[in-house]
Design a protein around this motif. Structure first.
Motif, PDB file in Angstrom:
ATOM      1  N   LYS A 265      -5.212  -0.171 -43.171  1.00  0.00           N
ATOM      2  CA  LYS A 265      -5.563  -0.014 -41.797  1.00  0.00           C
ATOM      3  C   LYS A 265      -4.156   0.133 -41.031  1.00  0.00           C
ATOM      4  CE  LYS A 265      -9.309  -3.221 -41.552  1.00  0.00           C
ATOM      5  NZ  LYS A 265      -9.715  -4.577 -41.122  1.00  0.00           N
ATOM      6  N   ALA A 266      -2.976  -0.455 -41.440  1.00  0.00           N
ATOM      7  CA  ALA A 266      -1.505  -0.133 -40.995  1.00  0.00           C
ATOM      8  C   ALA A 266      -1.075   1.242 -41.227  1.00  0.00           C
ATOM      9  CB  ALA A 266      -0.662  -1.241 -41.574  1.00  0.00           C
ATOM     10  N   THR A 267      -1.347   1.760 -42.358  1.00  0.00           N
ATOM     11  CA  THR A 267      -1.170   3.158 -42.437  1.00  0.00           C
ATOM     12  C   THR A 267      -1.847   4.149 -41.663  1.00  0.00           C
ATOM     13  OG1 THR A 267      -0.775   2.635 -45.000  1.00  0.00           O
ATOM     14  CG2 THR A 267      -1.101   4.877 -44.678  1.00  0.00           C
TER      15      THR A 267
ATOM     16  N   ASN B 197       4.704  -0.227 -38.405  1.00  0.00           N
ATOM     17  CA  ASN B 197       3.651  -0.229 -37.476  1.00  0.00           C
ATOM     18  C   ASN B 197       3.821  -1.529 -36.695  1.00  0.00           C
ATOM     19  OD1 ASN B 197       1.220   1.231 -36.664  1.00  0.00           O
ATOM     20  ND2 ASN B 197       0.057  -0.798 -37.362  1.00  0.00           N
ATOM     21  N   GLY B 198       4.956  -2.428 -36.800  1.00  0.00           N
ATOM     22  CA  GLY B 198       4.950  -3.394 -35.837  1.00  0.00           C
ATOM     23  C   GLY B 198       3.930  -4.523 -36.096  1.00  0.00           C
TER      24      GLY B 198
ATOM     25  N   PHE C 217      -7.816  18.998 -48.108  1.00  0.00           N
ATOM     26  CA  PHE C 217      -6.839  18.874 -46.965  1.00  0.00           C
ATOM     27  C   PHE C 217      -5.362  19.305 -46.993  1.00  0.00           C
ATOM     28  CE2 PHE C 217      -9.565  14.993 -47.658  1.00  0.00           C
ATOM     29  CZ  PHE C 217     -10.050  14.758 -46.342  1.00  0.00           C
ATOM     30  N   ASP C 218      -4.706  19.420 -45.859  1.00  0.00           N
ATOM     31  CA  ASP C 218      -3.205  20.004 -45.915  1.00  0.00           C
ATOM     32  C   ASP C 218      -2.367  19.211 -46.570  1.00  0.00           C
ATOM     33  OD1 ASP C 218      -4.138  22.079 -44.242  1.00  0.00           O
ATOM     34  OD2 ASP C 218      -4.091  20.866 -42.438  1.00  0.00           O
ATOM     35  N   TYR C 219      -2.479  17.791 -46.454  1.00  0.00           N
ATOM     36  CA  TYR C 219      -1.625  16.861 -47.247  1.00  0.00           C
ATOM     37  C   TYR C 219      -2.434  15.733 -47.685  1.00  0.00           C
ATOM     38  CZ  TYR C 219       2.336  19.322 -45.357  1.00  0.00           C
ATOM     39  OH  TYR C 219       3.131  20.205 -44.910  1.00  0.00           O
ATOM     40  N   ILE C 220      -2.092  15.098 -48.647  1.00  0.00           N
ATOM     41  CA  ILE C 220      -2.552  13.634 -48.952  1.00  0.00           C
ATOM     42  C   ILE C 220      -1.730  12.537 -48.998  1.00  0.00           C
ATOM     43  CG2 ILE C 220      -3.982  12.426 -50.877  1.00  0.00           C
ATOM     44  CD1 ILE C 220      -4.444  15.550 -51.869  1.00  0.00           C
ATOM     45  N   VAL C 221      -2.068  11.578 -48.429  1.00  0.00           N
ATOM     46  CA  VAL C 221      -0.956  10.519 -48.043  1.00  0.00           C
ATOM     47  C   VAL C 221      -1.368   9.165 -48.685  1.00  0.00           C
ATOM     48  CG1 VAL C 221       0.461   9.353 -46.425  1.00  0.00           C
ATOM     49  CG2 VAL C 221       0.013  11.665 -46.087  1.00  0.00           C
TER      50      VAL C 221
END
Length: 249
Positions: free
Chosen positions: A20-22, A242-243, A69-73
């Motif tokens: 969730k933070a990501t 993400n604080g 996808f353009d990128y995968i993270v």
């Protein structure tokens, strides 16, 4: 750009707050993120145990889920490196090759692709940064201290953008924690001793929180901290960037 969010199976099961933070962090930075609902394990545990020849189903499913996808993270250096180095498919090798070239660990995506220079986050704690082996030595997220070369750390660069963070200095900053995937099962005693040494380095230098870019290493150290009844917490770097201060409670 559209990014496919690759969440390791153990994060999905045990640390959903990291996923969730990501997602939240990427969206704050203006990225269009899609989470393929049918994704499962990338196959790394089997490959690490000597059974890479049995990971064909994992590879095929990964390609099906992430090919467009353009990128995968991914918020995990070890899983990212596994896909980058070992994703193959006899029927779709060209697609597999393309995926291997566009899969990124979260912090390298933020520094190398998005080129983030500022973050709106606060985290007023003393933080110890664990440099996981896969990220450091495989993905080159940070410099290895045994090399006579200018030091750098992509995760630390991002941490220093967070207001209030005090990064503590470790005695052996890039020492392995001993997790090693299935190594911690096959060589439990060695793994635990290495983990205790890694935890002690953070604790003795005043860390309130241990962070890193690979939740598997943090999971290993968290188990040791809990058994020691230590007040020191572990948090994935995505939560700090993400604080997510409430995660400490």
């Amino acid at each position: 750009m559209t990014v496919g969010l690759f969440i390791p199976c153990y994060v999905d099961q045990f640390y959903p707050q990291v996923a969730k933070a990501t997602l939240s962090l990427l969206e704050k930075l203006g990225v269009n993120v899609v989470f393929p609902m049918n994704q499962t394990c990338c196959g790394q545990p089997m490959a690490n145990s000597g059974f890479e020849h049995l990971t064909h189903g994992c590879n095929s499913l990964f390609i099906k889920n992430f090919k467009d996808f353009d990128y995968i993270v991914c918020p995990s250096g070890s899983c990212t490196l596994h896909v980058k180095d070992h994703l193959h498919d006899e029927e779709h090798e060209e697609i597999a090759k393309a995926i291997r070239g566009k899969v990124y660990e979260l912090t390298e995506f933020l520094t190398d692709v998005l080129k983030v220079e500022k973050l709106d986050a606060k985290f007023p704690y003393k933080v110890g940064m664990h440099q996981s082996c896969h990220g450091q030595r495989g993905l080159k997220l940070s410099q290895m201290t045994e090399l006579v070369a200018p030091p750098f750390s992509k995760p630390e660069k991002l941490l220093r953008m967070v207001e209030g963070v005090e990064i503590i200095q470790l005695s052996r900053k890039d020492e392995c924690c001993g997790f090693g995937g299935t190594f911690c099962v096959a060589e439990e005693a060695v793994s635990v001793k290495m983990g205790k040494d890694r935890v002690e380095d953070h604790v003795s230098n005043g860390a309130q929180v241990i962070t890193g870019a690979d939740m598997s290493c943090l999971m290993h150290m968290e188990g040791i901290l809990r058994r020691q009844k230590s007040p020191v917490k572990v948090m994935h770097i995505a939560e700090i960037l993400n604080g997510d201060i409430e995660s400490l409670n």
